[in-house]
Design an enzyme around this catalytic site. Structure first.
Site, PDB file in Angstrom:
ATOM      1  CB  ILE A  18      -0.954  -0.022   1.227  1.00  0.00           C
ATOM      2  CG1 ILE A  18      -1.987  -1.142   1.054  1.00  0.00           C
ATOM      3  CG2 ILE A  18      -1.627   1.332   1.431  1.00  0.00           C
ATOM      4  CD1 ILE A  18      -2.826  -1.437   2.291  1.00  0.00           C
ATOM      5  CG  ASP A  37       9.755  -0.046   4.429  1.00  0.00           C
ATOM      6  OD1 ASP A  37      10.249  -0.974   5.090  1.00  0.00           O
ATOM      7  OD2 ASP A  37       8.603  -0.068   3.985  1.00  0.00           O
ATOM      8  CB  VAL A  58       8.200   3.672  12.308  1.00  0.00           C
ATOM      9  CG1 VAL A  58       8.293   4.272  10.923  1.00  0.00           C
ATOM     10  CG2 VAL A  58       7.516   2.306  12.274  1.00  0.00           C
ATOM     11  CG  ASN A  84       1.088   2.498   4.833  1.00  0.00           C
ATOM     12  OD1 ASN A  84      -0.035   1.995   4.776  1.00  0.00           O
ATOM     13  ND2 ASN A  84       2.149   1.955   4.222  1.00  0.00           N
ATOM     14  CE1 TYR A 157      -2.534  -5.496  10.980  1.00  0.00           C
ATOM     15  CE2 TYR A 157      -4.891  -5.898  10.825  1.00  0.00           C
ATOM     16  CZ  TYR A 157      -3.735  -5.349  10.306  1.00  0.00           C
ATOM     17  OH  TYR A 157      -3.778  -4.632   9.126  1.00  0.00           O
ATOM     18  N   PRO A 187      -8.421  -0.134   5.029  1.00  0.00           N
ATOM     19  CG  PRO A 187      -6.275  -0.170   4.164  1.00  0.00           C
ATOM     20  CD  PRO A 187      -7.030   0.158   5.410  1.00  0.00           C
ATOM     21  N   GLY A 188      -9.565  -3.186   3.319  1.00  0.00           N
ATOM     22  CA  GLY A 188     -10.188  -4.487   3.586  1.00  0.00           C
ATOM     23  C   GLY A 188      -9.172  -5.607   3.430  1.00  0.00           C
ATOM     24  CB  VAL A 190      -4.915  -4.700   0.323  1.00  0.00           C
ATOM     25  CG1 VAL A 190      -4.385  -3.958  -0.902  1.00  0.00           C
ATOM     26  CG2 VAL A 190      -5.881  -3.828   1.105  1.00  0.00           C
ATOM     27  CB  THR A 192       0.074  -6.169   0.162  1.00  0.00           C
ATOM     28  OG1 THR A 192      -0.411  -6.620   1.428  1.00  0.00           O
ATOM     29  CG2 THR A 192      -0.751  -5.002  -0.340  1.00  0.00           C
TER      30      THR A 192
HETATM   31  N1  LIG Z   1      -2.958  -5.891   3.123  1.00  0.00           N
HETATM   32  C1  LIG Z   1      -4.122  -5.736   3.741  1.00  0.00           C
HETATM   33  O1  LIG Z   1      -5.083  -6.482   3.477  1.00  0.00           O
HETATM   34  C2  LIG Z   1      -4.321  -4.630   4.742  1.00  0.00           C
HETATM   35  C3  LIG Z   1      -5.628  -4.411   5.199  1.00  0.00           C
HETATM   36  C4  LIG Z   1      -5.849  -3.395   6.132  1.00  0.00           C
HETATM   37  C5  LIG Z   1      -4.809  -2.633   6.592  1.00  0.00           C
HETATM   38  N2  LIG Z   1      -3.539  -2.867   6.135  1.00  0.00           N
HETATM   39  C6  LIG Z   1      -2.476  -2.023   6.662  1.00  0.00           C
HETATM   40  O2  LIG Z   1      -1.864  -1.334   5.592  1.00  0.00           O
HETATM   41  C7  LIG Z   1      -0.513  -1.010   5.940  1.00  0.00           C
HETATM   42  C8  LIG Z   1       0.401  -1.457   4.819  1.00  0.00           C
HETATM   43  O3  LIG Z   1       0.261  -2.859   4.686  1.00  0.00           O
HETATM   44  P1  LIG Z   1       0.623  -3.680   3.348  1.00  0.00           P
HETATM   45  O4  LIG Z   1      -0.502  -4.581   3.082  1.00  0.00           O
HETATM   46  O5  LIG Z   1       1.127  -2.758   2.317  1.00  0.00           O
HETATM   47  O6  LIG Z   1       1.788  -4.598   3.986  1.00  0.00           O
HETATM   48  P2  LIG Z   1       3.280  -4.908   3.514  1.00  0.00           P
HETATM   49  O7  LIG Z   1       3.764  -5.920   4.475  1.00  0.00           O
HETATM   50  O8  LIG Z   1       3.294  -5.217   2.057  1.00  0.00           O
HETATM   51  O9  LIG Z   1       4.028  -3.509   3.727  1.00  0.00           O
HETATM   52  C9  LIG Z   1       4.298  -3.009   5.009  1.00  0.00           C
HETATM   53  C10 LIG Z   1       5.577  -2.200   4.938  1.00  0.00           C
HETATM   54  O10 LIG Z   1       5.830  -1.667   6.257  1.00  0.00           O
HETATM   55  C11 LIG Z   1       7.215  -1.817   6.521  1.00  0.00           C
HETATM   56  N3  LIG Z   1       7.480  -1.856   7.967  1.00  0.00           N
HETATM   57  C12 LIG Z   1       7.091  -2.801   8.855  1.00  0.00           C
HETATM   58  N4  LIG Z   1       7.597  -2.529  10.068  1.00  0.00           N
HETATM   59  C13 LIG Z   1       8.307  -1.371   9.950  1.00  0.00           C
HETATM   60  C14 LIG Z   1       9.071  -0.594  10.850  1.00  0.00           C
HETATM   61  N5  LIG Z   1       9.223  -0.954  12.138  1.00  0.00           N
HETATM   62  N6  LIG Z   1       9.670   0.525  10.395  1.00  0.00           N
HETATM   63  C15 LIG Z   1       9.543   0.880   9.085  1.00  0.00           C
HETATM   64  N7  LIG Z   1       8.843   0.188   8.189  1.00  0.00           N
HETATM   65  C16 LIG Z   1       8.236  -0.943   8.612  1.00  0.00           C
HETATM   66  C17 LIG Z   1       7.597  -3.140   5.841  1.00  0.00           C
HETATM   67  O11 LIG Z   1       9.010  -3.242   5.643  1.00  0.00           O
HETATM   68  C18 LIG Z   1       6.798  -3.056   4.550  1.00  0.00           C
HETATM   69  O12 LIG Z   1       7.521  -2.435   3.509  1.00  0.00           O
HETATM   70  C19 LIG Z   1      -0.260  -1.695   7.279  1.00  0.00           C
HETATM   71  O13 LIG Z   1      -0.422  -0.765   8.330  1.00  0.00           O
HETATM   72  C20 LIG Z   1      -1.343  -2.752   7.334  1.00  0.00           C
HETATM   73  O14 LIG Z   1      -1.651  -3.126   8.655  1.00  0.00           O
HETATM   74  C21 LIG Z   1      -3.272  -3.846   5.216  1.00  0.00           C
END
Ligand SMILES: NC(=O)c1ccc[n+]([C@@H]2O[C@H](COP(=O)([O-])OP(=O)(O)OC[C@H]3O[C@@H](n4cnc5c(N)ncnc54)[C@H](O)[C@@H]3O)[C@@H](O)[C@H]2O)c1
Length: 262
Positions: A18, A37, A58, A84, A157, A187-188, A190, A192
């Protein structure tokens, strides 16, 4: 002219998923970006988009300071934070350990708060965004898990994401008088790397084959297809841009109807 021409944005978790999709969309709309990141892949995304990269965890105070300094050092201001980065781990509720609870909460809630706080302190020192009545905008990534809480495999979570909705609203109240808004996207399911992990862990816990948990999940999406990172990016672009300037304290579901669907 792009909708975000000249607007400066910091995105955490920008190496993939995302965060990376939002980076691509906001760059296409004319924004200047700092992409953060802990994954070195963030440098590739930044190079592709000719934007700045910062390797930062972070959860670490010094990394937060360094990351937030970057846009001020380069451009003297930060207009938008997209807060994010997040992690997940599936475990039956009765098996959750203190270590796992702390790990998820530390990234998804504690770090989201301290990034928001560090950015807000800096934003308070800057003038209004060019052509705007606002000083800055804060956007968090929560999740529909914050409402559903329904899946007991996601207990920490879901609690962390409910916390993100809550602190989004606290920040909105605290900062409205300073002309800083705070909203989040929910988001729902996604497509990824996070969902690949969910599929694996869920499959292992319930004896499902690869891809089976994902198929089950997306079957329930009323709009009939899986969510793409770009679906979230469309709404983040709206929240980062001027059309949402009169919104604050809101949690926007971007889920194809999933939260109401089943
Ligand atoms: N994929 C889904 O279905 C979904 C649904 C709802 C919410 N989300 C939320 O969306 C956001 C992005 O998720 P995504 O699906 O792109 O996941 P992803 O795992 O593809 O990406 C997450 C990114 O965050 C980075 N990250 C994790 N811990 C970190 C830290 N301590 N410091 C810096 N960077 C860090 C990771 O390296 C990665 O690049 C998250 O907060 C996730 O909880 C995702």
């Amino acid at each position: 002219m792009g909708r975000l021409d000249g607007r400066t944005v910091l995105i955490t978790g920008a190496a993939r998923g995302i965060g990376a999709a939002c980076a691509r969309r906001l760059a296409a709309d004319g924004a200047r970006l700092v992409l953060a990141d802990l994954d070195p892949g963030v440098e590739k995304v930044a190079a592709e988009l000719e934007q700045l990269a910062v390797r930062a965890d972070v959860t670490r105070r010094q990394d937060i300071e360094r990351m937030v300094d970057e846009p001020y050092r380069r451009w003297g201001r930060l207009d938008v934070l997209f807060n994010n980065a997040g992690v997940i781990r599936l475990q039956p509720m009765l098996d959750v350990t203190e270590e796992e609870w702390d790990r998820v909460m530390t990234v998804n809630l504690r770090a989201v708060f301290f990034v928001l706080q560090a950015v807000s302190r800096r934003m308070l020192q800057q003038g209004l965004m060019p052509g705007s009545e606002l000083r800055g905008k804060l956007i968090q990534t929560a999740s529909i898990a914050s409402y559903r809480g329904g899946n007991h495999l996601l207990t920490p979570y879901s609690a962390s994401k409910a916390g993100v909705v809550s602190l989004t609203r606290s920040a909105a109240q605290a900062l409205a008088g300073e002309r800083i808004t705070s909203n989040c996207v929910c988001p729902g399911a996604v497509e990824t790397a996070m969902w690949e992990q969910i599929d694996q862990e869920w499959g292992a816990l319930e004896g499902l084959g690869a891809g089976e948990a994902w198929k089950r999940r997306i079957r329930g999406i009323p709009l009939g297809r899986p969510e793409r990172p770009e679906d979230v990016a469309n709404v983040v672009a709206f929240l980062a841009g001027p059309d949402s300037d009169y919104m604050t304290g809101q949690a926007l579901n971007v889920d194809g109807g999933l939260v109401m669907g089943n």
